[in-house]
Design an enzyme around this catalytic site. Structure first.
Site, short mmCIF file in Angstrom:
data_model
loop_
_atom_site.label_atom_id
_atom_site.label_comp_id
_atom_site.label_asym_id
_atom_site.label_seq_id
_atom_site.Cartn_x
_atom_site.Cartn_y
_atom_site.Cartn_z
N THR A 1 0.85 -1.20 0.00
CA THR A 1 0.00 0.00 0.00
C THR A 1 0.88 1.25 0.00
O THR A 1 0.49 2.31 0.46
CB THR A 1 -0.97 -0.05 1.20
N HIS A 2 2.09 1.11 -0.53
CA HIS A 2 3.08 2.18 -0.49
C HIS A 2 3.04 3.02 -1.77
O HIS A 2 4.00 3.10 -2.52
CB HIS A 2 4.48 1.58 -0.28
#
Length: 589
Positions: free
Chosen positions: A514-515
């Site tokens: 989720t970066h």
């Protein structure tokens, strides 16, 4: 006509890590602060014992994540494709509600290196002209290690970071990361306990000459009281971290570390189910007058404020800037404009190892349990002969023992007796060695507003244009070969590989991380950054935008420590300079 609320000194959009930090800092300065959160309220009591850590609810149905119908992004791989909207979550999992992704994250809390913060300067020295891809747009952050180090240190105390110090004031320490930047203080707490798989990885990596160290963790190894007076209990290694709220008050999150202290302050308030749709600007377009949001009844509300802090997820911060007309939308053809520029992601890959006669006890673990090494970060090795810039965090992490998500060998049936037989055979006999790689920024990897798709309020959806580039595919191939060498030492009975390699394209259905970063990046030059080095909009001086959106490119590790340090850095400048004389903190010249 929109309802109007009483004016506040500062309105914060989003109440995750950055919103919570800004709330503490701005209320410290005496400001009357209001936070607006799109989702529902979430407290520690929603997760704590005796509540069950339900894998179906959280791990499969994504209860703590934003649903595409709430915040869909349209996605294409190049400028010639027609973007299509997400129909279900896959590659990344933005958080929903108070705490945001900070409530469901895994808990790996690691700093970037000094080189990561000044990557363009490093590249100019380490690579001959013409070696790197022509359309690459890497930049320095505009802030140095020495400027951010005190803020890393403070946030790590807020979280009760657990780990082993590698570089204390320039002196290398045994057992830690010898490549980390110099720390002013040791880790607040000792490292988490090793598991059998990470002990095996440690020995194999050392045999090959690498320098493994315990994962820096926000799953606390001991009881901890942080600078805000918040108490965290020692991790009990239940294994429900990533995608879950902590059942034991042991994983650092906005809820466990900040919010209950912030809520006690009389000059702070927050509203949930408040979906901010735009920042309102004065007629000259140079200052914000507040924000407009849709409340839980579907009514439009105007919230006046002297300062606006966009503290939601990186993608939403960029969309709000674009839909509000803050700055100029980036054009990849002319390379003009800055909002939407330099979107980047993170490349991953790994090898699943299966051992018939080793039992790893995967149900006894923590999200950040594991070991990693940074021998292949930029500046720690010479990547020029291999034709790429960047690096990877190499690690073995026994992060979860949840049965439904147990990795099984390729070609295992997804249901039925074959699936059950494989789960019975391999649960407890699997370990993974993997890499998290950096991703550079490029001319055509970008964010803008979709010309076709709109949300229920008639506003354009955010459009993502992204694909893997050859630089990152070369990096992935190089790191795969290094992991194969480790696997050869470990001698599994069976193994499967998963890497992005030459010719592969980005797939929105496959989870990576989720970066998401970039799109409203920080810097010292307004021609290539949407924010100045204090995270202040170059164009609207009373708008500040902390978050992963500020990264000019992505580095090879988890972003939370850097996001938080940048937020404290920005807040410090707001308190010391901006509040005394509101206006641009840097000249555009």
């Amino acid at each position: 006509m929109a309802k109007q609320q009483p004016r506040v000194d500062a309105v914060i959009v989003g109440l995750g890590w950055t919103g919570s930090i800004m709330g503490m800092e701005l209320t410290d300065a005496g400001l009357n602060v209001l936070a607006l959160e799109r989702g529902a309220d979430r407290t520690n009591a929603d997760f704590a014992y005796p509540k069950a850590a339900d894998e179906i609810q959280y791990g499969v149905r994504h209860t703590m994540m934003q649903k595409p119908k709430q915040s869909a992004v349209t996605i294409r791989r190049n400028l010639d494709e027609r973007a299509l909207p997400q129909r279900k979550l896959g590659a990344f999992l933005p958080g929903d509600g108070v705490g945001g992704a900070g409530a469901h994250w895994t808990g790996v809390l690691i700093r970037p290196t000094p080189t990561d913060l000044q990557l363009k300067s490093f590249a100019d020295q380490a690579f001959e002209p013409g070696v790197l891809q022509e359309d690459m747009q890497i930049q320095d952050f505009g802030v140095t290690w020495d400027e951010l180090e005190p803020h890393f240190t403070f946030f790590e105390k807020v979280c009760g970071q657990s780990g082993t110090t590698g570089n204390l004031r320039g002196e290398i320490q045994e057992g830690g990361d010898p490549f980390e930047g110099p720390r002013s203080e040791p880790y607040p707490l000792p490292a988490l306990q090793d598991t059998q798989s990470t002990d095996m990885f440690d020995k194999a990596a050392r045999q090959l000459g690498y320098h493994p160290f315990p994962n820096p963790s926000a799953n606390v190894s001991r009881a901890w009281t942080n600078p805000y007076g918040m108490q965290l209990g020692p991790c009990n290694y239940c294994g429900f971290c990533s995608r879950y709220g902590c059942v034991n008050y042991s994983k650092a999150s906005p809820q466990t570390c900040i919010l209950n202290a912030l809520k006690q302050r009389s000059n702070f308030a927050y509203r949930t189910h408040a979906n901010v749709t735009r920042v309102e600007l004065a007629p000259d377009g140079k200052t914000a007058t507040g924000v407009t949001y849709i409340d839980e009844n579907g009514d439009e509300v105007f919230q006046p404020a002297d300062m606006v802090v966009l503290a939601s997820y990186a993608l939403n911060n960029v969309r709000l800037m674009l839909n509000s007309g803050i700055g100029q939308m980036y054009d990849p053809v002319s390379r003009t404009g800055t909002v939407g520029r330099n979107y980047a992601y993170q490349i991953g890959g790994g090898i699943h190892l299966y051992f018939d006669d080793i039992e790893f006890n995967p149900f006894a673990t923590a999200g950040a349990t594991g070991r990693m090494f940074n021998d292949f970060s930029p500046g720690n090795f010479d990547s020029a002969p291999y034709g790429f810039i960047g690096g990877a965090k190499m690690h073995a992490s026994q992060a979860s023992g949840t049965p439904i998500k147990t990795p099984l060998p390729n070609h295992t049936p997804s249901w039925g007796q074959g699936y059950k037989d494989a789960l019975k055979k391999y649960y407890g006999h699997h370990m993974e060695i993997s890499m998290a790689g950096s991703v550079m920024s490029y001319r055509t990897n970008m964010l803008d507003l979709d010309p076709t798709w709109k949300d229920p309020y008639g506003l354009p959806l955010l459009r993502m244009t992204f694909d893997w580039k050859e630089n990152e595919l070369k990096l992935s191939r190089f790191m795969r070969d290094r992991l194969r060498e480790i696997a050869k030492v470990l001698k599994p009975d069976h193994m499967d590989e998963s890497f992005q390699l030459s010719g592969d394209h980005f797939k929105v259905t496959n989870y990576v991380s989720t970066h998401n970063v970039g799109g409203a990046v920080m810097g010292t030059d307004p021609s290539n950054s949407a924010l100045n080095r204090y995270l202040q909009s170059w164009d609207v001086h009373n708008v500040f935008v902390p978050g992963g959106n500020a990264f000019p490119q992505n580095f090879q590790a988890n972003p939370t420590d850097l996001i938080a340090a940048l937020t404290y850095w920005s807040a410090k400048k707001i308190k010391e300079t901006y509040l005394k004389k509101p206006g641009p903190l840097m000249s555009r010249a």
